[in-house]
Scaffold this motif. Structure first.
Motif, PDB file in Angstrom:
ATOM      1  N   THR A   1      13.441  90.843 -12.930  1.00  0.00           N
ATOM      2  CA  THR A   1      13.076  91.096 -12.592  1.00  0.00           C
ATOM      3  C   THR A   1      12.718  90.722 -11.545  1.00  0.00           C
ATOM      4  OG1 THR A   1      10.589  90.984 -13.663  1.00  0.00           O
ATOM      5  CG2 THR A   1      12.086  93.013 -14.531  1.00  0.00           C
ATOM      6  N   ALA A   2      12.027  91.189 -10.126  1.00  0.00           N
ATOM      7  CA  ALA A   2      11.434  90.920  -9.169  1.00  0.00           C
ATOM      8  C   ALA A   2      10.429  90.062  -9.301  1.00  0.00           C
ATOM      9  CB  ALA A   2      11.521  91.899  -7.838  1.00  0.00           C
ATOM     10  N   SER A   3       9.665  90.523 -10.651  1.00  0.00           N
ATOM     11  CA  SER A   3       8.090  89.606 -10.660  1.00  0.00           C
ATOM     12  C   SER A   3       8.908  88.448 -11.314  1.00  0.00           C
ATOM     13  CB  SER A   3       7.426  90.818 -11.805  1.00  0.00           C
ATOM     14  OG  SER A   3       8.067  91.181 -13.033  1.00  0.00           O
ATOM     15  N   ASP A   4       9.803  88.415 -11.877  1.00  0.00           N
ATOM     16  CA  ASP A   4       9.711  87.164 -13.254  1.00  0.00           C
ATOM     17  C   ASP A   4      10.498  86.106 -12.584  1.00  0.00           C
ATOM     18  OD1 ASP A   4       9.529  88.392 -15.434  1.00  0.00           O
ATOM     19  OD2 ASP A   4      11.483  88.967 -16.283  1.00  0.00           O
ATOM     20  N   ILE A   5      10.947  86.625 -10.880  1.00  0.00           N
ATOM     21  CA  ILE A   5      11.828  85.741 -10.000  1.00  0.00           C
ATOM     22  C   ILE A   5      10.326  84.526  -9.386  1.00  0.00           C
ATOM     23  CG2 ILE A   5      12.609  85.342  -8.021  1.00  0.00           C
ATOM     24  CD1 ILE A   5      14.933  87.831  -9.429  1.00  0.00           C
ATOM     25  N   ILE A   6       9.659  85.801  -9.282  1.00  0.00           N
ATOM     26  CA  ILE A   6       8.103  85.363  -8.208  1.00  0.00           C
ATOM     27  C   ILE A   6       7.454  84.347  -9.334  1.00  0.00           C
ATOM     28  CG2 ILE A   6       6.008  85.860  -7.110  1.00  0.00           C
ATOM     29  CD1 ILE A   6       7.577  88.514  -6.033  1.00  0.00           C
ATOM     30  N   LYS A   7       7.373  84.616 -10.242  1.00  0.00           N
ATOM     31  CA  LYS A   7       6.234  83.597 -11.450  1.00  0.00           C
ATOM     32  C   LYS A   7       7.292  82.603 -11.386  1.00  0.00           C
ATOM     33  CE  LYS A   7       4.790  87.567 -13.884  1.00  0.00           C
ATOM     34  NZ  LYS A   7       5.523  88.502 -15.473  1.00  0.00           N
ATOM     35  N   ILE A   8       8.693  82.299 -11.935  1.00  0.00           N
ATOM     36  CA  ILE A   8       9.558  81.113 -11.444  1.00  0.00           C
ATOM     37  C   ILE A   8       9.106  80.067 -10.149  1.00  0.00           C
ATOM     38  CG2 ILE A   8      11.362  80.357 -11.633  1.00  0.00           C
ATOM     39  CD1 ILE A   8      12.537  82.751 -13.781  1.00  0.00           C
TER      40      ILE A   8
ATOM     41  N   VAL B   1       1.957  80.513 -14.529  1.00  0.00           N
ATOM     42  CA  VAL B   1       1.294  81.116 -16.459  1.00  0.00           C
ATOM     43  C   VAL B   1      -0.056  82.057 -16.431  1.00  0.00           C
ATOM     44  CG1 VAL B   1       0.391  79.801 -17.795  1.00  0.00           C
ATOM     45  CG2 VAL B   1       2.205  78.727 -17.098  1.00  0.00           C
ATOM     46  N   PHE B   2      -0.869  82.048 -15.339  1.00  0.00           N
ATOM     47  CA  PHE B   2      -2.095  82.862 -15.323  1.00  0.00           C
ATOM     48  C   PHE B   2      -1.406  84.060 -14.883  1.00  0.00           C
ATOM     49  CE2 PHE B   2      -5.183  85.084 -12.860  1.00  0.00           C
ATOM     50  CZ  PHE B   2      -6.632  85.276 -13.677  1.00  0.00           C
ATOM     51  N   LEU B   3      -0.402  84.497 -13.393  1.00  0.00           N
ATOM     52  CA  LEU B   3       0.296  85.804 -13.949  1.00  0.00           C
ATOM     53  C   LEU B   3       0.958  86.021 -15.216  1.00  0.00           C
ATOM     54  CD1 LEU B   3       1.428  84.596 -10.138  1.00  0.00           C
ATOM     55  CD2 LEU B   3      -0.125  86.476 -10.972  1.00  0.00           C
ATOM     56  N   GLU B   4       1.834  85.238 -15.645  1.00  0.00           N
ATOM     57  CA  GLU B   4       2.358  85.994 -16.642  1.00  0.00           C
ATOM     58  C   GLU B   4       1.203  86.001 -18.177  1.00  0.00           C
ATOM     59  OE1 GLU B   4       5.289  86.993 -19.306  1.00  0.00           O
ATOM     60  OE2 GLU B   4       5.555  86.184 -17.375  1.00  0.00           O
ATOM     61  N   THR B   5       0.919  85.319 -18.637  1.00  0.00           N
ATOM     62  CA  THR B   5       0.347  85.870 -19.965  1.00  0.00           C
ATOM     63  C   THR B   5      -1.799  85.634 -19.802  1.00  0.00           C
ATOM     64  OG1 THR B   5      -0.579  83.065 -19.700  1.00  0.00           O
ATOM     65  CG2 THR B   5       1.286  84.104 -21.371  1.00  0.00           C
ATOM     66  N   GLY B   6      -2.270  85.672 -18.640  1.00  0.00           N
ATOM     67  CA  GLY B   6      -3.860  85.590 -17.893  1.00  0.00           C
ATOM     68  C   GLY B   6      -4.155  84.466 -18.355  1.00  0.00           C
ATOM     69  N   CYS B   7      -5.722  84.464 -19.120  1.00  0.00           N
ATOM     70  CA  CYS B   7      -6.859  83.297 -18.987  1.00  0.00           C
ATOM     71  C   CYS B   7      -6.649  83.499 -20.729  1.00  0.00           C
ATOM     72  CB  CYS B   7      -8.105  83.666 -18.115  1.00  0.00           C
ATOM     73  SG  CYS B   7      -8.813  82.767 -17.746  1.00  0.00           S
ATOM     74  N   GLY B   8      -5.439  82.388 -21.234  1.00  0.00           N
ATOM     75  CA  GLY B   8      -6.066  81.622 -22.207  1.00  0.00           C
ATOM     76  C   GLY B   8      -5.605  80.569 -23.025  1.00  0.00           C
TER      77      GLY B   8
ATOM     78  N   TYR C   1       8.594  77.112 -19.635  1.00  0.00           N
ATOM     79  CA  TYR C   1       8.744  77.775 -20.707  1.00  0.00           C
ATOM     80  C   TYR C   1       7.158  79.317 -20.714  1.00  0.00           C
ATOM     81  CZ  TYR C   1       7.935  78.011 -25.616  1.00  0.00           C
ATOM     82  OH  TYR C   1       7.910  78.012 -27.386  1.00  0.00           O
ATOM     83  N   VAL C   2       7.432  79.105 -20.642  1.00  0.00           N
ATOM     84  CA  VAL C   2       6.154  80.101 -20.570  1.00  0.00           C
ATOM     85  C   VAL C   2       6.481  81.817 -20.328  1.00  0.00           C
ATOM     86  CG1 VAL C   2       3.913  81.491 -20.586  1.00  0.00           C
ATOM     87  CG2 VAL C   2       3.929  79.223 -21.485  1.00  0.00           C
ATOM     88  N   ILE C   3       7.070  81.201 -18.869  1.00  0.00           N
ATOM     89  CA  ILE C   3       7.743  82.731 -18.606  1.00  0.00           C
ATOM     90  C   ILE C   3       9.212  83.325 -18.818  1.00  0.00           C
ATOM     91  CG2 ILE C   3       8.397  83.161 -16.262  1.00  0.00           C
ATOM     92  CD1 ILE C   3       6.348  81.350 -15.007  1.00  0.00           C
ATOM     93  N   LEU C   4       9.780  82.501 -19.471  1.00  0.00           N
ATOM     94  CA  LEU C   4      10.847  82.420 -20.409  1.00  0.00           C
ATOM     95  C   LEU C   4      10.950  82.450 -21.481  1.00  0.00           C
ATOM     96  CD1 LEU C   4      13.102  80.106 -17.738  1.00  0.00           C
ATOM     97  CD2 LEU C   4      13.019  81.972 -17.527  1.00  0.00           C
ATOM     98  N   ARG C   5       9.807  83.039 -22.689  1.00  0.00           N
ATOM     99  CA  ARG C   5       9.881  82.654 -23.411  1.00  0.00           C
ATOM    100  C   ARG C   5       9.719  84.084 -23.158  1.00  0.00           C
ATOM    101  NH1 ARG C   5       4.527  80.392 -26.171  1.00  0.00           N
ATOM    102  NH2 ARG C   5       3.604  82.064 -24.270  1.00  0.00           N
ATOM    103  N   ASN C   6       8.899  85.270 -22.493  1.00  0.00           N
ATOM    104  CA  ASN C   6       8.664  86.743 -23.091  1.00  0.00           C
ATOM    105  C   ASN C   6      10.182  87.027 -22.200  1.00  0.00           C
ATOM    106  OD1 ASN C   6       6.392  86.175 -23.817  1.00  0.00           O
ATOM    107  ND2 ASN C   6       5.534  86.344 -22.089  1.00  0.00           N
TER     108      ASN C   6
END
Length: 57
Positions: free
Chosen positions: A4-11, A22-29, A52-57
């Motif tokens: 999606t467009a949000s995945d591309i922006i996160k990458i 990572v924060f945008l993908e999983t939050g604070c953790g 890895y974290v972004i593409l894992r989901n």
């Protein structure tokens, strides 16, 4: 797997500032803490972990 467009922006953000992606993908953790530590140790490990974290989901 369709991106999606949000995945591309996160990458893109993962290349510029890995903890932000990572924060945008999983939050604070635990993933964010691991990524901050890896980014402090070296930019490349932080980028790899962020991707890895972004593409894992």
């Amino acid at each position: 797997m369709a991106f999606t467009a949000s995945d591309i922006i996160k990458i893109i953000l993962a290349f510029i500032l890995p903890p932000l992606g990572v924060f945008l993908e999983t939050g604070c953790g635990s993933d964010l803490l691991i990524n901050v530590i890896l980014t402090c140790l070296g930019w490349f490990p932080g980028i790899l972990h962020a991707l890895y974290v972004i593409l894992r989901n």
